[in-house]
Design a protein around this motif. Structure first.
Motif, PDB file in Angstrom:
ATOM      1  N   LEU A 194      -4.173  -9.657  -2.804  1.00 40.77           N
ATOM      2  CA  LEU A 194      -2.812  -9.623  -1.997  1.00 40.77           C
ATOM      3  C   LEU A 194      -1.629  -9.899  -2.788  1.00 40.77           C
ATOM      4  O   LEU A 194      -0.324  -9.048  -2.310  1.00 40.77           O
ATOM      5  N   ALA A 195      -1.505 -11.003  -3.532  1.00 43.22           N
ATOM      6  CA  ALA A 195      -0.494 -11.312  -4.291  1.00 43.22           C
ATOM      7  C   ALA A 195       0.026  -9.884  -5.131  1.00 43.22           C
ATOM      8  O   ALA A 195       1.334  -9.482  -5.270  1.00 43.22           O
ATOM      9  N   GLY A 196      -0.782  -9.347  -5.915  1.00 38.18           N
ATOM     10  CA  GLY A 196      -0.805  -8.168  -6.464  1.00 38.18           C
ATOM     11  C   GLY A 196      -0.060  -6.839  -5.684  1.00 38.18           C
ATOM     12  O   GLY A 196       0.932  -6.383  -6.128  1.00 38.18           O
ATOM     13  N   THR A 197      -0.559  -6.876  -4.283  1.00 42.47           N
ATOM     14  CA  THR A 197       0.011  -5.908  -3.378  1.00 42.47           C
ATOM     15  C   THR A 197       1.424  -6.073  -3.126  1.00 42.47           C
ATOM     16  O   THR A 197       2.077  -5.392  -3.180  1.00 42.47           O
ATOM     17  N   LEU A 198       1.692  -7.351  -2.830  1.00 40.26           N
ATOM     18  CA  LEU A 198       3.176  -7.706  -2.541  1.00 40.26           C
ATOM     19  C   LEU A 198       4.095  -7.571  -3.819  1.00 40.26           C
ATOM     20  O   LEU A 198       5.399  -6.921  -3.531  1.00 40.26           O
TER      21      LEU A 198
ATOM     22  N   VAL B  94       4.584  -3.874  -3.915  1.00 39.45           N
ATOM     23  CA  VAL B  94       5.770  -3.348  -2.835  1.00 39.45           C
ATOM     24  C   VAL B  94       7.086  -3.712  -3.351  1.00 39.45           C
ATOM     25  O   VAL B  94       8.145  -3.010  -3.259  1.00 39.45           O
ATOM     26  N   LEU B  95       7.378  -5.007  -3.590  1.00 37.85           N
ATOM     27  CA  LEU B  95       8.566  -5.490  -3.826  1.00 37.85           C
ATOM     28  C   LEU B  95       9.146  -5.086  -5.356  1.00 37.85           C
ATOM     29  O   LEU B  95      10.455  -5.017  -5.396  1.00 37.85           O
ATOM     30  N   ARG B  96       8.498  -4.955  -6.346  1.00 41.44           N
ATOM     31  CA  ARG B  96       8.744  -5.004  -7.609  1.00 41.44           C
ATOM     32  C   ARG B  96       7.721  -3.945  -8.382  1.00 41.44           C
ATOM     33  O   ARG B  96       6.898  -4.369  -9.006  1.00 41.44           O
ATOM     34  N   ARG B  97       7.962  -2.800  -8.040  1.00 42.38           N
ATOM     35  CA  ARG B  97       6.704  -1.690  -8.779  1.00 42.38           C
ATOM     36  C   ARG B  97       7.143  -1.728 -10.347  1.00 42.38           C
ATOM     37  O   ARG B  97       8.117  -1.450 -10.737  1.00 42.38           O
TER      38      ARG B  97
END
Length: 332
Positions: free
Chosen positions: A22-26, A29-32
């Motif tokens: 989940l942390a990696g997904t967030l 999304v926020l800073r690709r």
């Protein structure tokens, strides 16, 4: 001049660098973040008109990427590339008339229509006169042993029949250069043999140049005197298949059937013991010492039968693929 020429050919892809969870997904999304993946690195080779060349390598080595660059579907990141005197990435009509790309896991025939309908469309696209198209379909159909199958819906054909119809569609415009990516994928042994025979016949009749990639070594050994082996995006070998065997296997297999059984330590000085089953022995002996060691074996033992072979090419290349996968996991 070579009909296919690649000089320092390279291709990099920019891919998203996403971490799991989940942390990696967030964060994604926020800073690709992105990273560069080098699929092909400084690849150089040339192919003369009329050659049939095998193109080998493990999954992810860059084979399909190279074929897509050769056919102009993707642009190289660096280096020089020429096919039939054209720059593939320009996709000029003169270039498209001279090449074809067949991929065993892709199809161009319309699923619910008979192959004949798709063939007529292809003939129109390439500007082939209907009477000439009819002659070519008949000739290729005979070579591929396709008759009534051309008039049945594609969905009702067997996998082997579909693959042969796909080949017919791809060769209707009589291309000078064939890029074949796993053309026998999923076919049974009999269908593989028929496709190989057709490709050899087509090469002989029309002088077509063939670059063939396949995981079935039977395709390569039956059709190609020369092989290119790509490993981790780079050219590992360019030359005859037997020279590749010598490079990958500096030892030869020596199988012995002896009159009497001996313990394993008896063979310590004759070679590397691979197998010992009572009176049956298999040794691996360095090529440069083969004559001397075989003479010593015949002098030392009462030999009933002796056989000298190269290790199977499938095992050698399979070992290379396995090492590539292990290296990739280690790097990861």
């Amino acid at each position: 001049m070579p009909i296919v020429e690649a000089q320092d050919l390279s291709k990099q892809f920019r891919v998203a660098d996403k971490q799991p969870g989940l942390a990696g997904t967030l964060r994604h999304v926020l800073r690709r973040r992105y990273r560069e993946v080098e699929a092909v690195r400084k690849l150089s080779f040339s192919i003369e008109a009329g050659e049939m060349v095998g193109f080998l390598g493990p999954n992810g080595a860059g084979k399909t990427t190279t074929l897509k660059m050769l056919s102009g579907l993707i642009h190289p990141s660096g280096g020089h590339l020429a096919v039939a005197g054209c720059l593939p990435q320009r996709r000029q009509e003169r270039f498209l008339q001279q090449i074809t790309l067949v991929m065993g896991n892709r199809q161009q025939l319309i699923w619910d229509l008979p192959p004949m309908d798709s063939l007529r469309v292809n003939a129109a696209v390439y500007g082939i006169d209907p009477s000439e198209a009819k002659r070519r379909i008949h000739a290729l159909g005979e070579m591929l042993e396709l008759g009534e199958e051309l008039h049945r819906p594609v969905r009702k054909l067997s996998l082997g029949q579909r693959m042969k119809a796909e080949l017919l569609a791809a060769l209707l415009h009589r291309p000078a250069v064939l890029f074949l990516d796993e053309p026998t994928l999923g076919l049974d042994v009999n269908a593989q043999v028929r496709v190989r025979e057709f490709l050899a016949d087509y090469n002989q009749r029309y002088g077509a140049t063939v670059l063939l990639t396949s995981h079935y070594m039977g395709d390569i050994t039956a059709l190609c005197e020369r092989v290119l082996l790509i490993h981790q995006g780079q050219l590992f070998h360019d030359g005859p298949l037997d020279a590749l065997t010598t490079r990958l296997a500096p030892e030869r297999q020596v199988r012995l059937e002896l009159r009497d059984a001996y313990p394993a330590e008896t063979f310590r000085n004759f070679g590397r013991l691979e197998e010992l089953q009572e009176r049956h022995v298999m040794l691996l002996i360095p090529r440069e010492q083969l004559t001397e060691r075989v003479a010593a074996l015949l002098d030392r033992f009462d030999v009933v039968d002796l056989e000298v072979n190269d290790p199977p090419i499938e095992d050698l290349i399979g070992g290379l693929y396995t090492r590539a996968a292990e290296d990739s996991q280690a790097d990861g």
